[in-house]
Scaffold this motif. Sequence first.
Motif, PDB file in Angstrom:
ATOM      1  N   ARG A 131     -47.853  39.412  45.191  1.00 47.07           N
ATOM      2  CA  ARG A 131     -48.024  38.832  46.530  1.00 47.07           C
ATOM      3  C   ARG A 131     -49.415  39.120  47.118  1.00 47.07           C
ATOM      4  NH1 ARG A 131     -44.643  40.682  51.693  1.00 47.07           N
ATOM      5  NH2 ARG A 131     -45.630  39.315  53.194  1.00 47.07           N
ATOM      6  N   PHE A 132     -49.955  40.295  46.821  1.00 45.31           N
ATOM      7  CA  PHE A 132     -51.219  40.685  47.442  1.00 45.31           C
ATOM      8  C   PHE A 132     -52.364  40.731  46.438  1.00 45.31           C
ATOM      9  CE2 PHE A 132     -47.989  42.440  50.374  1.00 45.31           C
ATOM     10  CZ  PHE A 132     -48.369  41.742  51.522  1.00 45.31           C
ATOM     11  N   ALA A 133     -52.235  39.933  45.380  1.00 46.17           N
ATOM     12  CA  ALA A 133     -53.250  39.953  44.316  1.00 46.17           C
ATOM     13  C   ALA A 133     -54.661  39.706  44.868  1.00 46.17           C
ATOM     14  CB  ALA A 133     -52.915  38.901  43.260  1.00 46.17           C
ATOM     15  N   VAL A 134     -54.797  38.668  45.658  1.00 42.23           N
ATOM     16  CA  VAL A 134     -56.137  38.289  46.136  1.00 42.23           C
ATOM     17  C   VAL A 134     -56.702  39.367  47.057  1.00 42.23           C
ATOM     18  CG1 VAL A 134     -57.419  36.593  47.514  1.00 42.23           C
ATOM     19  CG2 VAL A 134     -55.724  35.825  45.853  1.00 42.23           C
ATOM     20  N   GLN A 135     -55.832  39.873  47.944  1.00 39.66           N
ATOM     21  CA  GLN A 135     -56.302  40.896  48.884  1.00 39.66           C
ATOM     22  C   GLN A 135     -56.691  42.175  48.145  1.00 39.66           C
ATOM     23  OE1 GLN A 135     -53.619  38.985  49.171  1.00 39.66           O
ATOM     24  NE2 GLN A 135     -53.173  38.423  51.287  1.00 39.66           N
ATOM     25  N   ASP A 136     -55.819  42.630  47.255  1.00 39.73           N
ATOM     26  CA  ASP A 136     -56.100  43.873  46.516  1.00 39.73           C
ATOM     27  C   ASP A 136     -57.353  43.727  45.660  1.00 39.73           C
ATOM     28  OD1 ASP A 136     -53.806  44.913  47.636  1.00 39.73           O
ATOM     29  OD2 ASP A 136     -52.655  45.039  45.779  1.00 39.73           O
ATOM     30  N   ALA A 137     -57.446  42.600  44.967  1.00 44.46           N
ATOM     31  CA  ALA A 137     -58.599  42.391  44.081  1.00 44.46           C
ATOM     32  C   ALA A 137     -59.896  42.309  44.890  1.00 44.46           C
ATOM     33  CB  ALA A 137     -58.404  41.119  43.263  1.00 44.46           C
ATOM     34  N   SER A 138     -59.835  41.658  46.041  1.00 45.78           N
ATOM     35  CA  SER A 138     -61.047  41.500  46.849  1.00 45.78           C
ATOM     36  C   SER A 138     -61.541  42.846  47.376  1.00 45.78           C
ATOM     37  CB  SER A 138     -60.795  40.545  48.023  1.00 45.78           C
ATOM     38  OG  SER A 138     -60.433  39.280  47.520  1.00 45.78           O
TER      39      SER A 138
END
Length: 170
Positions: free
Chosen positions: A89-96
């Motif tokens: 769910r938070f892939a983009v946020q965590d990766a960023s």
Amino acid sequence: MNETLKTIANRRSCRCYNEKKVPLEIVKEILIAGTKAPSALNKQSASIICLQEESVVENLRKRLTDFKGKDPLYGAKTVVIVYADKNSRFAVQDASCILENMFLAATSLGIASCWINCLHDYFATEEGNQFKKEILNLDDEKITVGTCILGYSVEEIPEKEKKSDYIKII
Ligand SMILES: Cc1cc2nc3c(=O)[nH]c(=O)nc-3n(C[C@H](O)[C@H](O)[C@H](O)COP(=O)(O)O)c2cc1C
């Protein structure tokens, strides 16, 4: 300004790298800084693959250059790909968060960097997907979120004009 604020102010996206490869010890410091990033529920849903081996980086560069018509890695010799589970769910946020930590760590160590989007588009092609599977060992359950290139800038990069009129304090 304290050192952290200076690092934030001095970060630039570099689009012209010289031939020198960043030593592995320095690259590792940058990668470790990535792992210190905040993540949703501290789940650290994103992971990092660092391409430092010349043959792998040059193989990728050739493919991307054929894909884009020019080298979208700007000559950089180190490529750091941040990826996650496609259902996370938070892939983009965590990766960023990981990526920004790495950009700032790189800046603080005198290493130039830039976020590169092109790999994401390339991996969506059949040929790119094959590279993603066979070389990076990432199956279709994994998505790449962003890529950080690292190297030494051939020139001083001027600060980009940034607006700050979008801050609202209530
Ligand atoms: C999500 C994202 C994608 C980006 N993709 C690219 C890219 O593919 N190629 C590139 O040269 N720069 C890319 N950039 C860098 C931006 O162009 C750059 O951050 C912006 O122009 C501001 O310049 P600065 O980073 O020097 O402050 C990207 C930045 C972000 C945050």
